[in-house]
Design an enzyme around this catalytic site. Sequence first.
Site, mmCIF file in Angstrom:
data_model
loop_
_atom_site.group_PDB
_atom_site.id
_atom_site.type_symbol
_atom_site.label_atom_id
_atom_site.label_comp_id
_atom_site.label_asym_id
_atom_site.label_seq_id
_atom_site.Cartn_x
_atom_site.Cartn_y
_atom_site.Cartn_z
ATOM 1 N N SER A 131 19.551 -95.741 5.211
ATOM 2 C CA SER A 131 20.364 -96.413 4.735
ATOM 3 C C SER A 131 17.907 -96.915 4.143
ATOM 4 O O SER A 131 18.025 -96.778 5.796
ATOM 5 C CB SER A 131 20.084 -98.257 4.735
ATOM 6 O OG SER A 131 19.975 -99.541 3.673
ATOM 7 N N SER A 132 17.988 -97.166 2.976
ATOM 8 C CA SER A 132 16.661 -97.449 2.420
ATOM 9 C C SER A 132 16.300 -98.880 3.062
ATOM 10 O O SER A 132 14.627 -98.369 2.643
ATOM 11 C CB SER A 132 16.506 -97.138 1.473
ATOM 12 O OG SER A 132 17.076 -97.967 0.299
ATOM 13 N N CYS A 133 16.251 -99.907 3.770
ATOM 14 C CA CYS A 133 16.308 -100.499 4.403
ATOM 15 C C CYS A 133 15.896 -100.680 5.571
ATOM 16 O O CYS A 133 15.164 -101.439 5.854
ATOM 17 C CB CYS A 133 17.457 -101.756 3.922
ATOM 18 S SG CYS A 133 18.558 -102.104 4.757
ATOM 19 N N TYR A 150 20.913 -105.696 9.266
ATOM 20 C CA TYR A 150 21.284 -104.427 8.570
ATOM 21 C C TYR A 150 20.471 -103.343 9.048
ATOM 22 O O TYR A 150 20.764 -102.466 10.019
ATOM 23 C CB TYR A 150 21.825 -104.736 7.574
ATOM 24 C CG TYR A 150 22.574 -103.464 7.285
ATOM 25 C CD1 TYR A 150 23.643 -102.474 7.645
ATOM 26 C CD2 TYR A 150 21.585 -102.215 6.265
ATOM 27 C CE1 TYR A 150 24.602 -101.694 7.169
ATOM 28 C CE2 TYR A 150 22.361 -101.210 5.558
ATOM 29 C CZ TYR A 150 24.135 -100.838 5.820
ATOM 30 O OH TYR A 150 24.242 -99.634 5.003
ATOM 31 N N LYS A 180 20.876 -99.664 11.527
ATOM 32 C CA LYS A 180 20.060 -98.393 11.206
ATOM 33 C C LYS A 180 19.046 -97.824 12.070
ATOM 34 O O LYS A 180 19.033 -96.536 12.162
ATOM 35 C CB LYS A 180 20.431 -98.488 9.665
ATOM 36 C CG LYS A 180 21.584 -98.838 8.813
ATOM 37 C CD LYS A 180 22.683 -97.745 9.230
ATOM 38 C CE LYS A 180 23.892 -97.865 8.127
ATOM 39 N NZ LYS A 180 24.431 -96.843 8.651
ATOM 40 N N HIS A 238 27.380 -104.459 -3.568
ATOM 41 C CA HIS A 238 25.346 -103.985 -4.221
ATOM 42 C C HIS A 238 25.529 -104.518 -5.675
ATOM 43 O O HIS A 238 26.646 -104.632 -7.030
ATOM 44 C CB HIS A 238 25.357 -102.296 -3.951
ATOM 45 C CG HIS A 238 25.166 -102.456 -2.988
ATOM 46 N ND1 HIS A 238 26.636 -101.442 -1.234
ATOM 47 C CD2 HIS A 238 23.792 -102.483 -1.633
ATOM 48 C CE1 HIS A 238 25.861 -101.586 -0.505
ATOM 49 N NE2 HIS A 238 24.900 -101.811 -0.582
#
Length: 298
Positions: free
Chosen positions: A94-96, A123, A127, A166
């Site tokens: 994920s981009s987070c 989270y 990841k 989201h």
Amino acid sequence: MVGSAIYRKLTELGYSNIVTRTSQELDLRNQQAVADFFNEEKPDYVFLAAAKVGGIMANNTYRADFIYENMAIQNNVIKSSYDNEVTKLMFLGSSCIYPKMAPQPLNEDLLLTGTLEPTNEPYAIAKIAGIKMAEAFRDQYGCNYISVMPTNLYGINDNYHPQNSHVLPALIRRFHEAKVNNLDEVVIWGTGTPLREFLFSDDLADACVFLMNSYNEKQFVNIGIGEDLSIKDLAELIKDVIGYTGKISFDTSKPDGTPRKLMDVSKLHALGWKHKTNLREGIKLAYEDFLSKEEATS
């Protein structure tokens, strides 16, 4: 959403020997259940798209669930893939994972160069651990495990839950309900200024199959479109697609999250892949999907 999109893409391309399980059929958090599944099915290629996901409210509320369940899922699947000599595995992150204040656009070398966004830190850490686990199995055992980092996703079979979804699917629901109920305004969290990038899920699936066939390197690859827009502009676009005529207001007492998350997709473009679906077209398709699910439950 992502798993079903990858399944559609594989089927469209003529692949037929595809093994799937729903979360009801196989609990990926259960180590023994995952081990039994791999021992029975012996898959050659694995797309690890399963995750516990949600928007800013869900991430910040269920912090323990998000780190524990995501780590359990990826630990079980990656280890069972190794135990059963899977030919190739793709881990979807994920981009987070990128630092909150990382320079934009986000290129792959920026991982672990700064502090994460506090609201989704558990989270993100899960990841990041998945990426590093795939790399470690490659380093120690020579496994061809690759990782990809999608930007914000939306599309067919998205989660439209009013609290735990989201931003894009949440706004689809909110504007639809405001239209149906003739509400004067729709209130959106934050200032509307954060910039976000959105990729249609079927485009992500196309990129995943492309990379599974052609990419074999250690470093993960960003998947996105390389363009972003503000939450305010996104809301205006969704409002227009849905046909809502009321006003939009912003609750500035609520958090914005990361100011900007734009992916540097130059590596992906150099490999030969670009997205196909523009945002307005994708939102129309997502709204049609939302309406079909609303009709099915009404």
